[in-house]
Enzyme design. Structure first.
Site, PDB file in Angstrom:
ATOM      1  CG  HIS A  50      -1.967   1.054   1.227  1.00  0.00           C
ATOM      2  ND1 HIS A  50      -3.281   0.833   1.576  1.00  0.00           N
ATOM      3  CD2 HIS A  50      -1.900   2.377   0.921  1.00  0.00           C
ATOM      4  CE1 HIS A  50      -3.969   1.959   1.489  1.00  0.00           C
ATOM      5  NE2 HIS A  50      -3.146   2.928   1.105  1.00  0.00           N
ATOM      6  CD  GLU A  65      -6.954   6.770   5.238  1.00  0.00           C
ATOM      7  OE1 GLU A  65      -7.640   6.654   4.214  1.00  0.00           O
ATOM      8  OE2 GLU A  65      -5.800   7.236   5.227  1.00  0.00           O
TER       9      GLU A  65
HETATM   10  N1  ADE Z   1      -4.952   9.083  -1.556  1.00  0.00           N
HETATM   11  C1  ADE Z   1      -3.652   9.073  -1.241  1.00  0.00           C
HETATM   12  N2  ADE Z   1      -3.457   8.646   0.013  1.00  0.00           N
HETATM   13  C2  ADE Z   1      -4.694   8.376   0.509  1.00  0.00           C
HETATM   14  C3  ADE Z   1      -5.156   7.905   1.751  1.00  0.00           C
HETATM   15  N3  ADE Z   1      -4.335   7.577   2.743  1.00  0.00           N
HETATM   16  N4  ADE Z   1      -6.480   7.761   1.914  1.00  0.00           N
HETATM   17  C4  ADE Z   1      -7.333   8.061   0.914  1.00  0.00           C
HETATM   18  N5  ADE Z   1      -6.937   8.501  -0.263  1.00  0.00           N
HETATM   19  C5  ADE Z   1      -5.626   8.664  -0.482  1.00  0.00           C
HETATM   20 ZN    ZN Z   2      -3.690   4.904   0.825  1.00  0.00          ZN
END
Ligand code: ADE
Ligand code: ZN
Length: 346
Positions: free
Chosen positions: A13, A215
């Site tokens: 990731h 997140e």
């Molecule tokens: N685009 C780049 N990094 C991201 C993240 N951590 N969460 C969502 N979109 C993203």
């Molecule tokens: Zn990401």
């Protein structure tokens, strides 16, 4: 003798632009002064950028070479910085240069396999043709020094119709090294459910499925991603701890989380590293990998993420499992199974 430490050499990731070496960004800023780069930006993007004091340097009429791209402290502030950085990757040559700069940096750090998330709609929005994007990706996937594989970020903010349209265009002429899809962008505003058809199509074509969930939004977003998109992995997922049933479900089903510790703190998902949920998830038996997400924006490295996990009290055994999980859950297991030696000692 120094005690041996694990040296991570692969991750699942990491966003392409998020890993852009600062020196390459400085070159792009010289090539495309902010006033010109932003001249065609839609008002909704400009209004979004104006909300954030740390981006003011880019928006002033005589914009000094954009001092503070990394001065965010919230998730939306980070997304504004990330979106803004895309305005400086404007030509096929910029995009190829970005790939080359990132790959060279990865190799210098000792990486041997990386699944790199590419926000394709954002490059198309700058006028780079899809064919040029695909050609550059195909070429970079053939590098002899690192195995780069691509996860296309359909970018949820562009909406589902655009995602499905892009997916169909890509499936008609897939770039070499394309192994999966994800959704990045604003999770709180664009939940995963409406993207179901795109994910079904991607699955039918053998692509791996992951999605940013848990997140910037809570457990309901992870449940929805599992139920509606039937993903193989969850990008982040760290807010699953807010629902013990979900934690149990993840552990029972062996659904892995792509954990990115430093970014979660820098974007305010957790107020401090000590408050991160990884120890709880680990104790509950949830599988995870460690990742950098956007290492340039978060001033981290893969080795740094392992250090951060150690400082949270994650055991050496669990860190070894996290390395082994990279191979176990990679979308191109054969390419990952090169002797990057997850347990290599240095
Ligand atoms: N685009 C780049 N990094 C991201 C993240 N951590 N969460 C969502 N979109 C993203
Ligand atoms: Zn990401």
């Amino acid at each position: 003798m120094e005690p041996a430490t694990l040296r991570p050499a692969a991750e699942l990731h990491v966003h392409l632009r998020g890993a852009m070496p600062p020196a390459y960004f400085a070159q792009l800023l010289e090539r495309h002064p902010p006033a010109r780069a932003l001249a065609q930006a839609p008002e909704r993007h400009l209004a979004f950028f104006r909300r954030w004091p740390h981006l003011a340097g880019f928006l002033a009429p005589d914009a000094p070479a954009g001092a503070d791209l990394f001065g965010f402290s919230t998730f939306p502030g980070f997304l504004a910085s990330y979106l803004l950085s895309g305005y400086f990757v404007r030509t096929p040559a910029d995009f190829r240069g970005l790939l080359d700069a990132v790959a060279t940096d990865f190799v210098a750090q000792g990486l041997r396999y990386a699944e790199v998330t590419v926000s394709v709609p954002e490059y198309l929005m700058q006028g780079i043709p899809l064919e040029a994007v695909c050609e550059a990706l195909s070429e970079a996937s053939r590098r002899p020094d690192i195995r780069l594989r691509w996860i296309v970020d359909l970018v949820r903010n562009f909406g589902h119709d655009a995602a499905l349209d892009l997916l169909r265009r890509l499936l008609a002429r897939p770039p070499a090294g394309w192994v999966g899809v994800t959704l990045g962008g604003s999770e709180a505003e664009f939940p995963p459910g409406p993207f179901r058809e795109s994910f079904e199509l991607a699955r039918a074509h053998g692509l791996g499925l992951t999605v940013h969930a848990g997140e910037a939004a809570g457990p309901e977003s992870v449940w929805e991603a599992l139920r509606e998109l039937r993903v193989d992995r969850i990008g982040h997922g760290v807010r699953a701890v807010e629902d013990p049933r979900l934690v149990e479900h993840l552990a029972e089903r062996g659904i892995p989380l792509e954990v990115c510790l430093t970014g979660n703190v820098k974007t305010g998902v957790f107020p401090s590293l000590a408050a991160h949920s990884l120890p709880q998830l680990d104790a509950a038996g949830v599988a995870f990998t460690l990742n950098t997400d956007d290492p340039t924006f978060f001033a981290t490295t893969l080795a740094g993420e392992f250090e951060a996990a150690r400082s949270l009290g994650i055991s050496e055994q669990a860190l070894g499992d996290a390395l082994a999980n990279v191979e176990r859950f990679a979308f191109d297991r054969d390419a990952c199974r090169i002797r990057f030696s997850p347990l290599r000692l240095c």
